[in-house]
Enzyme design. Structure first.
Site, PDB file in Angstrom:
ATOM      1  NE  ARG B 286      -4.540  -1.319   1.770  1.00 44.63           N
ATOM      2  CZ  ARG B 286      -4.932  -2.486   3.155  1.00 44.63           C
ATOM      3  NH1 ARG B 286      -4.802  -1.743   4.286  1.00 44.63           N
ATOM      4  NH2 ARG B 286      -5.825  -2.877   2.542  1.00 44.63           N
ATOM      5  CD  GLU B 374      -9.021   1.505  12.489  1.00 47.29           C
ATOM      6  OE1 GLU B 374      -9.534   1.388  11.637  1.00 47.29           O
ATOM      7  OE2 GLU B 374      -8.005   2.702  11.901  1.00 47.29           O
TER       8      GLU B 374
HETATM    9  C1  LIG Z   1     -14.211   0.834   4.408  1.00 50.32           C
HETATM   10  C2  LIG Z   1     -13.219   0.299   5.093  1.00 50.32           C
HETATM   11  C3  LIG Z   1     -13.060  -0.824   4.850  1.00 50.32           C
HETATM   12  C4  LIG Z   1     -12.485  -1.643   5.631  1.00 50.32           C
HETATM   13  N1  LIG Z   1     -11.971  -3.118   4.581  1.00 50.32           N
HETATM   14  C5  LIG Z   1     -10.965  -3.629   5.405  1.00 50.32           C
HETATM   15  C6  LIG Z   1     -11.069  -5.227   4.796  1.00 50.32           C
HETATM   16  O1  LIG Z   1     -11.373  -5.339   4.332  1.00 50.32           O
HETATM   17  N2  LIG Z   1     -10.503  -6.142   6.015  1.00 50.32           N
HETATM   18  C7  LIG Z   1      -9.479  -5.412   7.367  1.00 50.32           C
HETATM   19  O2  LIG Z   1      -8.993  -6.345   7.768  1.00 50.32           O
HETATM   20  N3  LIG Z   1      -9.936  -4.336   8.095  1.00 50.32           N
HETATM   21  C8  LIG Z   1     -10.423  -3.598   7.186  1.00 50.32           C
HETATM   22  N4  LIG Z   1     -10.750  -2.125   7.407  1.00 50.32           N
HETATM   23  C9  LIG Z   1     -10.291  -1.559   8.503  1.00 50.32           C
HETATM   24  C10 LIG Z   1     -11.729  -2.233   9.760  1.00 50.32           C
HETATM   25  O3  LIG Z   1     -12.573  -2.286   9.588  1.00 50.32           O
HETATM   26  C11 LIG Z   1     -10.878  -1.218  10.805  1.00 50.32           C
HETATM   27  O4  LIG Z   1      -9.939  -1.447  11.414  1.00 50.32           O
HETATM   28  C12 LIG Z   1     -12.156  -2.733  11.980  1.00 50.32           C
HETATM   29  O5  LIG Z   1     -12.865  -2.812  11.925  1.00 50.32           O
HETATM   30  C13 LIG Z   1     -12.068  -1.652  13.538  1.00 50.32           C
HETATM   31  O6  LIG Z   1     -12.672  -2.268  14.442  1.00 50.32           O
HETATM   32  P1  LIG Z   1     -13.054  -1.100  15.813  1.00 50.32           P
HETATM   33  O7  LIG Z   1     -14.294  -2.275  16.668  1.00 50.32           O
HETATM   34  O8  LIG Z   1     -11.570  -1.135  16.359  1.00 50.32           O
HETATM   35  O9  LIG Z   1     -13.828  -0.286  15.704  1.00 50.32           O
HETATM   36  P2  LIG Z   1     -14.956   0.244  14.896  1.00 50.32           P
HETATM   37  O10 LIG Z   1     -16.012  -1.235  14.502  1.00 50.32           O
HETATM   38  O11 LIG Z   1     -14.387   1.700  13.965  1.00 50.32           O
HETATM   39  O12 LIG Z   1     -15.718   0.435  15.474  1.00 50.32           O
HETATM   40  C14 LIG Z   1     -15.688   1.851  16.728  1.00 50.32           C
HETATM   41  C15 LIG Z   1     -17.038   1.990  17.231  1.00 50.32           C
HETATM   42  O13 LIG Z   1     -16.908   2.844  18.076  1.00 50.32           O
HETATM   43  C16 LIG Z   1     -18.162   3.606  18.215  1.00 50.32           C
HETATM   44  N5  LIG Z   1     -17.463   5.727  19.018  1.00 50.32           N
HETATM   45  C17 LIG Z   1     -16.405   6.116  18.551  1.00 50.32           C
HETATM   46  N6  LIG Z   1     -16.521   7.082  19.425  1.00 50.32           N
HETATM   47  C18 LIG Z   1     -17.104   6.705  20.126  1.00 50.32           C
HETATM   48  C19 LIG Z   1     -17.543   7.612  21.643  1.00 50.32           C
HETATM   49  N7  LIG Z   1     -16.836   9.045  21.720  1.00 50.32           N
HETATM   50  N8  LIG Z   1     -18.632   6.967  22.572  1.00 50.32           N
HETATM   51  C20 LIG Z   1     -18.881   5.515  22.250  1.00 50.32           C
HETATM   52  N9  LIG Z   1     -18.886   5.468  21.206  1.00 50.32           N
HETATM   53  C21 LIG Z   1     -18.235   5.930  20.031  1.00 50.32           C
HETATM   54  C22 LIG Z   1     -18.231   4.019  17.191  1.00 50.32           C
HETATM   55  O14 LIG Z   1     -19.557   4.961  16.800  1.00 50.32           O
HETATM   56  C23 LIG Z   1     -18.188   2.683  15.953  1.00 50.32           C
HETATM   57  O15 LIG Z   1     -19.886   1.824  15.949  1.00 50.32           O
HETATM   58  C24 LIG Z   1     -12.005  -1.212   6.843  1.00 50.32           C
HETATM   59  C25 LIG Z   1     -12.355   0.044   7.348  1.00 50.32           C
HETATM   60  C26 LIG Z   1     -12.716   0.761   6.353  1.00 50.32           C
HETATM   61  C27 LIG Z   1     -12.783   2.392   7.058  1.00 50.32           C
END
Ligand SMILES: Cc1cc2nc3c(=O)[nH]c(=O)nc-3n(C[C@H](O)[C@H](O)[C@H](O)COP(=O)(O)OP(=O)(O)OC[C@H]3O[C@@H](n4cnc5c(N)ncnc54)[C@H](O)[C@@H]3O)c2cc1C
Ligand code: FES
Lengths: 126, 566
Positions: B286, B374
């Site tokens: 990337r 993340e």
């Molecule tokens: C469009 C896209 C496509 C992707 N495709 C891939 C892929 O194919 N393969 C891969 O491995 N990774 C992919 N990634 C990366 C991966 O999806 C993310 O790194 C991963 O899903 C993060 O998961 P998470 O649970 O840490 O965060 P998230 O799924 O982002 O969830 C975080 C949550 O916290 C909530 N939140 C935020 N701030 C607050 C707050 N102050 N109070 C309460 N709630 C809050 C949000 O509303 C959200 O629901 C992609 C990312 C994007 C954006």
């Protein structure tokens, strides 16, 4: 990319809360082919009125399914509804309690924070 | 003010948060799972369209040690090897558990189908057709959360402060958007799983809820952040023609399933010129691809919208349809016919390698404060492999939930009303409305910040631009009290935006300050004024707040495997 253009779309947006009389506000936004209604609502929040209440999350992916509203009387995802020069009417979903502007109460009942939440027992007991 | 008690509080309900909630509940804890959006819908997880990397060995022989070797290589010497090992070792178990919970991983001949993705030495990336990996993962976890007793889900509450007493986290303060009021949450342990910060950039793949609040909340709670300068720019984000209803990063599976060609504005292949080996089929990592595209743009050889062309015209309709069936129709509905015209693509902010610093139990230096997904920094070092982020969310989420449940068992100090005071004061000040009628409002300033970050702290950085950004960000922080917000009450997004902006500015400052201090180019961090990678900077930058000031120091990457085994 922001290309210079003078085209405009017109939106009529239902504003206010259930406690007030119905009110429609007119907004003009810069218009480009392919824009969604949500693109216009987001533009309004940044450039005209930050208090405009809308519900959306994923913006482009059509994955979160939180952005529904009435667009010209039809239930649509605002992020996929195509913007046209209009005027386009945007209103909150009709069959749910109205909260404010374009936000209706679509939160599942068991995900709501109750005003008088029972203090939960700690340490496992439920 | 509503007040809730639980053993474990999980902030953010994406893949990491939902998995944490499930793991904590099955360890016997009572759980409150909060999201500012709707549970399971607000962040990146539900948007992912591509793959999840795990060394299952279903497609061909594989082993987590090979996955780890690939991950470390991509991380350019900066991975926290303990975390990277946890990610790679733990991936298969999570994928198979999700399979048992009903995720419909694409299959072939009775086994889970796995593809290669750039930087992976084996076919190890699982997915759900068609481009439905994220919705399937989020859907499975949402259902599982609903079925698991002991989890209380709460939507539309944005956490604005982690409550800490004497170095021990014991809950949080949240803003309930629905009525514009604060609520308090008391817990034996807190898991911060509120996702990444790519919405800090004007060009991004982010949802509305990815402004880096997790990092800001952790920092203010006293935890450390690491590697904040490392933002991954996805090289082939969709630029044009305007495409709605599809994610801007959807082209990646197209190109690795079908072998798309990356061409400059003159329709020439160019990645080879920058040290890649492309051979007409784009397989570069990337950071190299981003670099190559932007250098072509800079040299005046970009596509009309400032990117490159991605071309599938040589593939043929039959193969396109076989691989992506209904997606081809969605594209046609957007006026895009891949057999006739190439699309324009270019770098967009997509993932953050940096984040909250944790140990192998996912605990920060603040006792009882965990992080997952993340929001965590370190596992992927200076650059992340495709497919590693969802694995990270699932593996770290499970681990954080389990660790938090164990911590909560030892009990928490009692709640005190005074803990919420900083947030109450901020909200009261906002309601008094100091902002003059002519003043800017939060959504407007957020947009300015996004442009500033894109222009000054994007894929290519210079000391001058970064310093200018830092200065402006600090000014914007000083201006926060003067912003105009609308009347309080039901669903006033201005107020939510204000708290979000406050966090965004802090996270942005962390990114910029770290980027300024790293005077070299490495992985996703590219300095035009320091193009070389400097071996002596094979170190991580750690940030903390001391008396409200951001302080940094350099450390040797944690958990070096040699050191551990030596
Ligand atoms: C469009 C896209 C496509 C992707 N495709 C891939 C892929 O194919 N393969 C891969 O491995 N990774 C992919 N990634 C990366 C991966 O999806 C993310 O790194 C991963 O899903 C993060 O998961 P998470 O649970 O840490 O965060 P998230 O799924 O982002 O969830 C975080 C949550 O916290 C909530 N939140 C935020 N701030 C607050 C707050 N102050 N109070 C309460 N709630 C809050 C949000 O509303 C959200 O629901 C992609 C990312 C994007 C954006
Ligand atoms: S904003 Fe997510 S579906 Fe419309």
């Amino acid at each position: 990319m922001a290309e210079r253009n003078d085209r405009r779309a017109v939106l009529l947006i239902r504003r206010g809360t259930a406690a007030e009389a119905a009110r429609y506000e007119r907004f003009e936004v810069p218009y480009e082919d392919g824009m969604s209604v949500l693109d216009a609502l987001r533009w309004i929040r940044i450039h005209r009125d930050g208090t405009l209440a809308v519900r959306y999350s994923c913006i482009n992916a059509n994955a979160c399914k939180t952005c529904m509203a009435l667009v010209n009387g039809e239930v649509e995802y605002t992020c996929t509804a195509k913007l046209t020069p209009g005027p386009i009417t945007v209103e909150p979903l009709p069959k749910r309690p109205w909260i404010r502007d374009l936000v209706a109460d679509t939160v599942p009942d068991d995900e709501k924070l109750d005003e008088e939440e029972e203090p939960r027992k700690r340490n496992g007991a439920r | 003010m509503p007040h809730l008690e639980s053993d474990v509080l999980v902030v953010g309900a994406g893949g990491a948060g939902m998995y944490a909630a499930i793991a904590a509940a099955r360890a016997g804890a009572s759980v409150v799972l909060l999201d500012k959006s709707l549970v399971g819908r607000g962040g990146a997880t539900v948007m992912a369209q591509m793959t999840v990397a795990a060394a299952l060995g279903h497609q061909e022989p594989d082993d987590w040690t090979l996955h780890l070797a690939d991950t470390l290589k991509a991380g350019r010497g900066l991975c926290n090897e303990e975390l990277a090992e946890l990610l790679c070792r733990g991936g298969p178990e999570r994928i198979l558990e999700m399979d048992a919970w009903g995720t419909r991983w694409a299959r072939e001949g009775g086994h889970i189908k796995q593809e290669t993705a750039p930087g992976h030495s084996r076919k190890r990336c699982c997915y759900v057709d068609f481009l439905a990996t994220g919705p399937a993962v989020a859907g499975t976890l949402r259902r599982k959360v609903g079925e698991t007793s002991g989890i209380r889900r709460i939507s539309n509450v944005a956490v604005v402060q982690i409550a800490v007493k004497g170095g021990r986290a014991l809950g949080a303060v949240g803003l309930s958007v629905r009525d514009g009021r604060l609520a308090t949450f008391h817990a034996g342990a807190v898991v911060l799983a509120a996702g990444g910060l790519t919405r800090l950039y004007a060009r991004n793949s982010a949802s509305a809820n990815m402004g880096g609040e997790a990092c800001a909340l952790a920092l203010e709670a006293g935890a450390e952040l690491v590697d904040m300068e490392f933002v991954q720019f996805f090289p082939i984000g969709h630029l044009a023609p305007r495409l709605v209803g599809m994610d801007p990063i959807m082209w990646d599976p197209f190109r690795y399933k079908l072998g798309g060609r990356l061409l400059n504005g003159r329709l020439e292949e160019f990645v080879d010129r920058y040290g890649g080996t492309d051979f007409g089929r784009y397989t570069a990592t990337r950071d190299l691809a981003s670099y190559a595209i932007l250098k072509e743009v800079e040299a005046g050889r970009g596509s009309p919208h400032g990117g490159a062309y991605l071309d599938f015209r040589h593939i043929g309709e039959a193969r396109l349809r076989e691989a992506f069936g209904p997606v081809i129709d969605r594209l046609l509905a957007n006026g895009i016919d891949l057999t006739k015209t190439p699309v324009e693509v270019g770098p967009i902010a997509h993932y953050h390698m940096g984040g909250i610093r944790v140990d192998g139990k996912m605990e920060t230096r603040i006792e009882g404060l965990y992080a997952a997904g993340e929001a965590v920094g370190g596992a992927n070092g200076a650059n992340r492999l495709s497919g590693n982020a969802i694995t990270e969310a699932l593996v770290f989420g499970e681990r954080a939930g389990r660790s938090a449940a164990a911590r909560a068992r030892s009990g928490a100090p009692p709640w005190e009303a005074s803990l919420a005071e900083p947030s109450i004061e901020r909200l009261d000040a906002l309601k008094k409305g100091k902002g003059s009628p002519g003043a800017a409002w939060p959504a407007m300033v957020q947009s300015e910040l996004q442009r500033l970050m894109w222009e000054n702290a994007g894929p290519f950085r210079t000391g001058g631009k970064l310093a200018a950004a830092l200065e402006r960000i600090r000014e914007m922080r000083d201006e926060l009290p003067d912003l105009r917000v609308g009347a309080a009450g039901a669903y006033n997004l201005d107020i939510q935006d204000w708290f979000e902006l406050r966090a965004m500015l802090l996270s942005a400052e962390c990114v910029v300050q770290s980027a300024l201090a790293r005077r070299e180019s490495r992985g996703a961090h590219q300095r035009e004024d320091f193009a070389e990678t400097r071996p002596e900077l094979e170190r991580n930058q750690v940030l903390e707040l001391r008396d409200g000031r951001l302080c940094s120091r350099w450390i040797t990457p944690m958990g070096r495997v040699e050191a551990d085994r030596g």
